[in-house]
Design a protein around this motif. Structure first.
Motif, mmCIF file in Angstrom:
data_model
loop_
_atom_site.group_PDB
_atom_site.id
_atom_site.type_symbol
_atom_site.label_atom_id
_atom_site.label_comp_id
_atom_site.label_asym_id
_atom_site.label_seq_id
_atom_site.Cartn_x
_atom_site.Cartn_y
_atom_site.Cartn_z
ATOM 1 N N VAL B 545 5.955 6.573 1.947
ATOM 2 C CA VAL B 545 6.056 5.358 2.641
ATOM 3 C C VAL B 545 4.866 4.413 1.961
ATOM 4 O O VAL B 545 5.061 3.359 1.724
ATOM 5 N N TYR B 565 -0.311 1.048 5.902
ATOM 6 C CA TYR B 565 0.661 2.112 6.577
ATOM 7 C C TYR B 565 -0.287 2.937 7.810
ATOM 8 O O TYR B 565 0.022 3.068 8.861
ATOM 9 N N ILE B 587 10.588 2.224 8.124
ATOM 10 C CA ILE B 587 11.128 2.595 6.946
ATOM 11 C C ILE B 587 12.362 2.238 6.571
ATOM 12 O O ILE B 587 12.434 1.493 5.453
#
Lengths: 250, 615
Positions: B545, B565, B587
């Motif tokens: 991610v 993040y 996400i």
């Protein structure tokens, strides 16, 4: 300099190439022609190491390269271009050639030096040789197809080859461009004393450029000689009968 | 001998359940080219829904069969809904984003399942027929296992008939070979894809319900089954149904026999077998090379050196980062330490995903190996901090070198699934080998020495991580990085100019593994402890991610991604009990809104514009 002896390849039960033997001498422009499916590309991919032959030998300056990998064959002085151009889309034209040059000079293990600063002059010289100087800073991913063909040629030249293999170098190009590219190749070959082996469908290009011609059909070599001999050969006429010598073949 | 035979039969019974999951996964992949991570969640939902239905039905075989079928219909509907709402929008996205999006679904379904059924394991009261047994060579063998053994071939036969005898089946087979051609022939792809999802989800649900009599419905089963299913599908060959059955039998039997013969090494045996199969047959037992989906060459954006403005901004940020301990309090400082570690973790994965072209889905393995390497060096060797930190990249890099030799031969989803499977095995070793790793309790008390207080440790971490990230970046702009990128762009051309793509990829893999290992070693000291969760799928996805958030095709991406993040994650953890679902939603939002990543959105307009013109 290149001697091919009894080269053979089968795919499943299909005899793609059967018992093909020929030789390439230094500095010559040798064309390999034949109808679709005659085994030209298979032959080429065996010479370049992309396909391993089932039988026969390929001798490059006396060394058997029939089991060698493409990169070994490159290091032995054989450059090649592909039927469908293979370049590095995420790099500029100059970086493509620079990468080929760093590979040739075995500098790819370097992790500190900035790659952009290496071999700039040499890369620009190669790009100038293929008349691509104007596109040097553009990404290969957006170049026109004819430019990509010439970029491939410059990359193949970067390893300073003694022999250049060109698989359908003018496929997908306009007729005017075709003659230009082959004239360019012939000029480079002469200047560098480099032999060129190429496959081609355009008979005008073949008869206009090649100093010698090999003809394949159904996996076998059926004739070789200069343009006049090939034109007169009855078996070649039989193979091409009905399509005519100047058919584009696409 | 008899014991082995019984174990073999048990293995075959397990193989049937595994096949039910793998069959759906492989058929869905064949047609849509999506690796559906959430397939394991449908299996888990099957177990929970099955429990709800079956515990209300009479306990006779007929009702059981009916309940299982109803469960299949329910999960089939859920699977179709997921396909219609989400996946339909991302069929054209890069495969890694698809994998990531389906992992978002995994997270959301995990929290949803926990919210509906609670955290406790649910077991089914078993009727008398479920407890009965037959005598085989003088041993009692559960009747239900025999039924399971028969289920596998039965389902395989049914699907085979469906594929061979119906028009729908013909379309599915045709789409597996060349979906663009099928679409060009005027077939409604949307309906075909949804129906394939419905079938796959139904099979997974049935599989989930079928494990109830011998096991339980629990919240861990989604990830454990999907890992096994990935292994089965990869070994069998992506898209091959018969291959999936053969591989399920192979893996099921290996697992069952392994428990008896090599109880400590079962997972390793499975992995070694998978590695052997892939070395001999890189496309699995019955798989064939995937037809290349025709993508735009221009989709690979060129990488430009940083602009002066970006370099100035980075320098200013770095000055702030160096001065931070003088300004902020201890909590913020610990978050900042986490961020430095995250930067190196993300930057190392970016080397693989971006220039390397290897979509690793198990990057936490290297982080974890580094963390455990450091922790074990401290605990067993009483190593001082510099030595323990040095061991982290060596341990991770060494294993990465060996494992990488197998991995670099693969590409695309095979590579993603294999790296994931490997990370799961490292996780399992850390979890099971409790004599050395402390198992679930982890290794505690890995504190920096007295001379390295929070501020000093932060500076050490800053130097090592930011320095490491800068070195990685430098390597990517050096001939090595260009050669690596060349191998990704065109392996054919790279070979023809004398490069060795596999050696370059292996070097990148080892380099990235070592860097992630160093990040792991620092994390062990930063937290004072190491737990198996460091190696979990979730942690691998964290890295993914971060990289995707920043944009794969930009060198600054992973750094921006790591900062964004880590901040997001800490905020979510503080703000909500449903952090998994929230993370999953984030996400999905990223994948749907920024398919090129955040930093990718700021690509230089000149280049982007000229790329568009050629399409």
């Amino acid at each position: 300099m290149l001697v091919v002896q009894n080269l053979t390849k089968t795919f499943g039960g299909v005899h793609a190439v059967t018992d093909v033997s020929f030789a390439v001498t230094a500095g010559e422009m040798l064309a390999l022609i034949g109808p679709n499916g005659a085994g030209k590309s298979t032959c080429f991919n065996m010479l370049g190491g992309q396909i391993r032959p089932d039988g026969g030998r390929i001798l490059l300056a006396g060394t058997d390269i029939s089991k060698a990998t493409p990169r070994t064959i490159c290091r032995l002085g054989v450059g090649r271009t592909f039927q469908i151009t293979a370049t590095f889309a995420s790099m500029t034209a100059r970086e493509n050639v620079q990468t080929a040059l760093t590979a040739h000079h075995r500098q790819t293990a370097r992790v500190w030096q900035e790659a952009d600063t290496l071999h700039v002059a040499e890369a620009d010289a190669l790009l100038a040789q293929v008349s691509l100087s104007a596109e040097a800073g553009r990404p290969a991913g957006i170049l026109a197809y004819g430019d990509l063909k010439r970029l491939e040629l410059a990359m193949a030249l970067a390893c300073n080859p003694k022999l250049l293999l060109m698989d359908e170098p003018t496929a997908g190009m306009a007729p005017a461009e075709r003659a230009g590219l082959m004239a360019l190749t012939a000029g480079l070959a002469q200047a560098r004393g480099m032999a060129v082996l190429f496959t081609e469908h355009d008979m005008d290009v073949v008869f206009g450029t090649a100093s010698r011609i090999l003809v394949m059909d159904h996996g076998a070599l059926i004739a070789q000689g200069d343009a006049a001999m090939i034109r007169a050969d009855p078996r070649v006429r039989a193979v091409y009968l009905g399509t005519g010598f100047s058919s584009g073949g696409h | 001998m008899t014991a082995l035979l019984i174990q073999l039969l048990t293995g075959l019974a397990g193989a049937s359940t595994l096949f039910l999951v793998a069959a759906g996964l492989t058929v869905i992949f064949g047609v849509t080219r999506v690796v559906n991570f959430s397939h394991g969640s449908l299996f888990m939902l099957g177990a929970y829904i099955g429990w709800t239905i079956l515990s209300r039905l009479p306990r006779d075989p007929g009702s059981f069969a009916l309940g299982v079928l109803l469960t299949g219909l329910a999960t089939s509907a859920i699977g179709s809904a997921v396909e219609m709402v989400l996946l339909r929008r991302i069929y054209k996205a890069p495969e890694l984003l698809q994998l990531l999006a389906t992992f978002g679904v995994v997270l959301i379904l995990q929290d949803a399942t926990q919210a509906i059924w609670g955290p406790a394991d649910l077991t089914l009261p078993r009727g008398p027929w479920l407890r009965s047994a037959v005598m085989i060579l003088g041993e009692r063998f559960p009747l239900y296992d025999l039924i399971l053994i028969a289920t596998g071939p039965l389902i395989l036969g049914t699907i085979w008939l469906l594929f061979a005898r119906t028009r729908w089946g013909t379309l599915v087979r045709a789409a597996t070979l060349d979906r663009e051609m099928v679409s060009a022939l005027g077939v409604d792809q949307r309906r075909l894809f949804t129906s394939v999802f419905a079938l796959g989800a139904g099979l997974a649900g049935i599989g989930g319900a079928l494990v109830l009599p011998q096991g339980s419905a629990n919240l861990q089963m989604d990830l454990s089954v999907i890992t096994d299913a990935f292994v089965v599908v990869v070994v069998g060959g992506l898209g091959s149904l018969t291959g999936a059955y053969l591989a399920a039998v192979l893996i099921g039997v290996l697992q069952a026999l392994g428990i008896v013969l090599l109880p400590k090494a079962t997972l390793v045996v499975v992995f070694v077998v998978m590695a052997c199969v892939l070395i001999v047959r890189p496309h699995g037992l019955l798989g064939r090379p995937l037809t290349a989906t025709r993508t735009d060459a221009a989709a690979i954006a060129p990488i430009r050196p940083a602009t002066p403005a970006l370099l100035w901004a980075a320098a200013a940020l770095l000055v702030l980062a160096i001065a931070a301990p003088l300004i902020v309090g201890p909590f913020v400082l610990s978050v900042l330490t986490d961020i430095t570690i995250a930067i190196l973790f993300a930057a190392s994965l970016h080397v693989l995903m971006g220039p390397g072209g290897m979509a690793s889905f198990g990057h936490a393995a290297w982080f974890g190996l580094g963390a455990y390497g450091t922790a074990l060096a401290v605990k067993s060797l009483a190593a001082p901090m510099p030595l323990a930190l040095l061991l982290a990249p060596i341990a991770a890099g060494g294993v990465a070198l060996v494992f990488g030799a197998l991995v670099v031969r693969l590409s695309g989803v095979y590579l993603a699934m294999l790296t994931l499977a490997f990370a799961q095995i490292v996780w399992a070793v850390a979890f099971q080998w409790s004599d050395v790793t402390g198992g679930d309790n982890g290794i505690l008390g890995v504190w920096p020495p007295a001379w390295a207080g929070p501020a000093s440790f932060y500076w050490i971490s800053l130097v090592l991580c930011v320095g490491g990230a800068i070195l990685l970046r430098r390597a990517l702009y050096a001939p090595f990085g260009f050669a690596l990128r060349a191998s990704r762009d065109s392996a054919l051309r790279a070979e023809a100019i004398g490069l060795n793509p596999n050696a370059l990829r292996l070097a990148a893999f080892t380099l990235a593994g070592s860097a992630a290992g160093l990040a792991g070693g620092l994390a062990a000291y930063a937290k004072g402890s190491v737990f198996p969760t460091t190696i979990s799928v979730g942690h691998s996805v964290d890295a993914l991610v971060m990289v995707l958030l920043g944009g794969v095709q930009t060198m600054a991406g992973p750094i921006i991604g790591a900062i964004a993040y880590t901040g997001l994650f800490d905020a979510l953890l503080l703000a909500t009990g449903f952090w998994r679902a929230a993370l999953g939603a984030c996400i999905l939002a990223i994948v749907l809104l920024f398919p090129q990543g955040i930093a990718g959105g700021f690509n230089r307009p000149g280049v982007a514009g000229s790329v568009k013109r050629t399409i």
